[in-house]
Design a protein around this motif. Structure first.
Motif, PDB file in Angstrom:
ATOM      1  N   PHE A 105       0.828  -1.206   0.000  1.00  0.00           N
ATOM      2  CA  PHE A 105       0.000   0.000   0.000  1.00  0.00           C
ATOM      3  C   PHE A 105       0.864   1.258   0.000  1.00  0.00           C
TER       4      PHE A 105
ATOM      5  N   VAL B  70      -7.589  -0.843  -3.676  1.00  0.00           N
ATOM      6  CA  VAL B  70      -7.694   0.598  -3.926  1.00  0.00           C
ATOM      7  C   VAL B  70      -8.940   0.898  -4.762  1.00  0.00           C
TER       8      VAL B  70
ATOM      9  N   ASP C  22       1.435  -6.511  -4.833  1.00  0.00           N
ATOM     10  CA  ASP C  22       1.305  -5.174  -5.415  1.00  0.00           C
ATOM     11  C   ASP C  22       0.088  -5.083  -6.320  1.00  0.00           C
ATOM     12  N   GLU C  23      -0.141  -6.134  -7.105  1.00  0.00           N
ATOM     13  CA  GLU C  23      -1.300  -6.143  -7.998  1.00  0.00           C
ATOM     14  C   GLU C  23      -2.595  -6.335  -7.220  1.00  0.00           C
TER      15      GLU C  23
ATOM     16  N   ARG D  73       3.482   1.768  -1.479  1.00  0.00           N
ATOM     17  CA  ARG D  73       4.018   2.018  -2.824  1.00  0.00           C
ATOM     18  C   ARG D  73       2.976   2.579  -3.786  1.00  0.00           C
ATOM     19  N   LYS D  74       1.715   2.644  -3.353  1.00  0.00           N
ATOM     20  CA  LYS D  74       0.647   3.112  -4.244  1.00  0.00           C
ATOM     21  C   LYS D  74       0.555   4.637  -4.259  1.00  0.00           C
ATOM     22  N   ARG D  75       0.529   5.207  -5.445  1.00  0.00           N
ATOM     23  CA  ARG D  75       0.444   6.663  -5.536  1.00  0.00           C
ATOM     24  C   ARG D  75      -0.913   7.169  -5.053  1.00  0.00           C
ATOM     25  N   GLU D  76      -1.951   6.305  -5.109  1.00  0.00           N
ATOM     26  CA  GLU D  76      -3.283   6.727  -4.651  1.00  0.00           C
ATOM     27  C   GLU D  76      -3.345   6.828  -3.128  1.00  0.00           C
TER      28      GLU D  76
ATOM     29  N   THR E 247      -3.226  -5.325  -4.198  1.00  0.00           N
ATOM     30  CA  THR E 247      -3.598  -4.081  -3.519  1.00  0.00           C
ATOM     31  C   THR E 247      -4.227  -3.076  -4.486  1.00  0.00           C
ATOM     32  N   ASP E 248      -3.932  -3.189  -5.776  1.00  0.00           N
ATOM     33  CA  ASP E 248      -4.648  -2.349  -6.748  1.00  0.00           C
ATOM     34  C   ASP E 248      -6.145  -2.615  -6.678  1.00  0.00           C
TER      35      ASP E 248
END
Length: 404
Positions: A27, A375, A368-369, A29-32, A371-372
């Motif tokens: 999370f 989001v 990582d995918e 690492r997420k720009r959102e 967690t997209d």
């Protein structure tokens, strides 16, 4: 977006602490996500949290019946945009009352106005209570099952509930009529690194918290058989006791003190996990039942290591649905386990082949995918919350006009 993540978190040794660590890292690492607050479990009194990063707040305690209240108080103070609970049924305690009361936290957060997703790693319908350490007499088991159904419905009071296996989603939709559930696969913790060479001497490794459904007696007996065929074989038992089985590994160590080439690592710190896997030839799964998707299997794939496991429950689902490969053995049969391990440790090419297959499976979907997906669901929940707020605001003048 400000996310509050409720989870056990290293160096605490609570259930799902490792998953919580990697979920939080993904999370961040997420720009959102412009802010992440981790509401973590407190350490035992003999330890401290001085090494925690600034975004970790240790606000709840294993087996504390007041955890739901503690968490709600902290959420009201932080005012996050959304909340994610990383849970299994025993996350808040190994005693029935505090474990159950802690599970009220997600619905309380949702009712307090925080868009809430609960990630639930196991379901009562597939857990063997005796083997998972919650067994008792048949009447008590029946009461526990009933309580499990009640608290499953309580957890479904979250805005959304995520499960890591398709079978869990199907069961909850069928048995509870739930429509606010979705699949969020476990995912590999990190993007798998390039495969590393196997160790020169064969090493069998088992990883986890032991003493309930993960037991190592048959593994040690299998190791004894392997030593008669190749005295170089080494067994590494990496991890600590399950919270429900204090003292278990010490009893195993004493019982099998005569068996050579065994290393008991104790608790494995997060930074040491890669080395434990890289130094292994094969990862063994000495399980007599399962309680959810296997983080250990995903890690075996991440580090391109072969697996030896029973063909049961959630492990079978992962093999069938995500493309992992393994040698299988019969649960409860040390000789069968020895033969399965020997097929790997005696044939380095076969060990590499299985490891590469698992590496390909682990590369297919990372955390990582995953967690997209979270989001996107959070964005949808926030949009719905804003729409309801706008509707209420629009309705207020009309109601005032009617009163006039």
């Amino acid at each position: 977006m400000h996310i509050a993540l409720v989870t056990a978190y290293p160096p605490s040794r609570g259930s799902l602490n490792e998953y919580g660590f990697h979920l939080a890292a993904a999370f961040r690492r997420k720009r959102e996500v412009d802010r992440l607050s981790i509401l973590a479990d407190e350490f035992p009194e003999s330890e401290n949290a001085e090494s925690d990063p600034f975004y970790v707040r240790r606000v709840w305690r294993f087996n504390d019946p007041g955890n739901a209240t503690r968490l709600l108080t902290e959420l009201r103070r932080l005012k996050p945009d959304v909340v994610l609970f990383n849970l299994q049924f025993a996350s808040f305690g190994d005693r029935r009352v505090p474990a159950a009361l802690g599970l009220l936290a997600p619905i309380l957060a949702s009712r307090a106005g925080f868009p809430t997703i609960t990630l639930l790693h196991n379901i009562f319908e597939t857990v063997d209570l005796d083997k998972a350490g919650f067994g008792g007499n048949p009447m008590l088991n029946a009461v526990t099952r009933l309580a499990g159904r009640v608290f499953t419905r309580v957890l479904l009071g979250s805005d959304l509930v995520a499960f890591t296996l398709p079978r869990y989603v199907e069961i909850i939709r069928r048995d509870y009529g739930a429509r606010n559930v979705f699949l969020a696969p476990h995912g590999s913790f990190e993007t798998p690194e390039p495969p590393t060479p196997l160790p020169s001497d064969p090493v069998v490794m088992a990883f986890g918290k032991f003493g309930t459904y993960k037991r190592v007696e048959e593994l040690v007996e299998a190791h004894r058989v392997l030593l008669t065929r190749d005295p170089r074989v080494h067994l590494v038992i990496a991890g600590s006791d399950s919270p429900n089985a204090a003292g278990y590994l010490q009893s195993v160590r004493e019982r099998y003190a005569d068996v050579p080439n065994i290393t008991y690592t104790g608790y494995v710190a997060e930074e040491d996990v890669p080395r434990i896997f890289r130094d292994s030839t094969v990862v063994a799964f000495p399980y007599n039942s399962t309680t959810g998707s296997s983080g250990v299997l995903h890690q075996a794939g991440q580090f391109a290591r072969a697996a030896v496991m029973p063909n049961i429950g959630d492990l079978r689902d992962l093999i069938e649905e995500e493309g992992y490969r393994a040698e299988f053995f019969e649960t409860g049969d040390a000789a069968s386990l020895a033969e399965a391990l020997w097929r790997v440790v005696s044939d380095s090419e076969h060990a590499r082949e299985l490891g590469l297959a698992n590496h390909r499976a682990a590369s297919g979907l990372t955390l990582d995918e995953v967690t997209d997906w979270y989001v996107l669901h959070f964005q949808r929940l926030l949009a719905q919350q804003a729409a309801r707020r706008d509707e209420r605001a629009a309705a207020s003048p009309r109601q005032a006009d009617r009163r006039r």
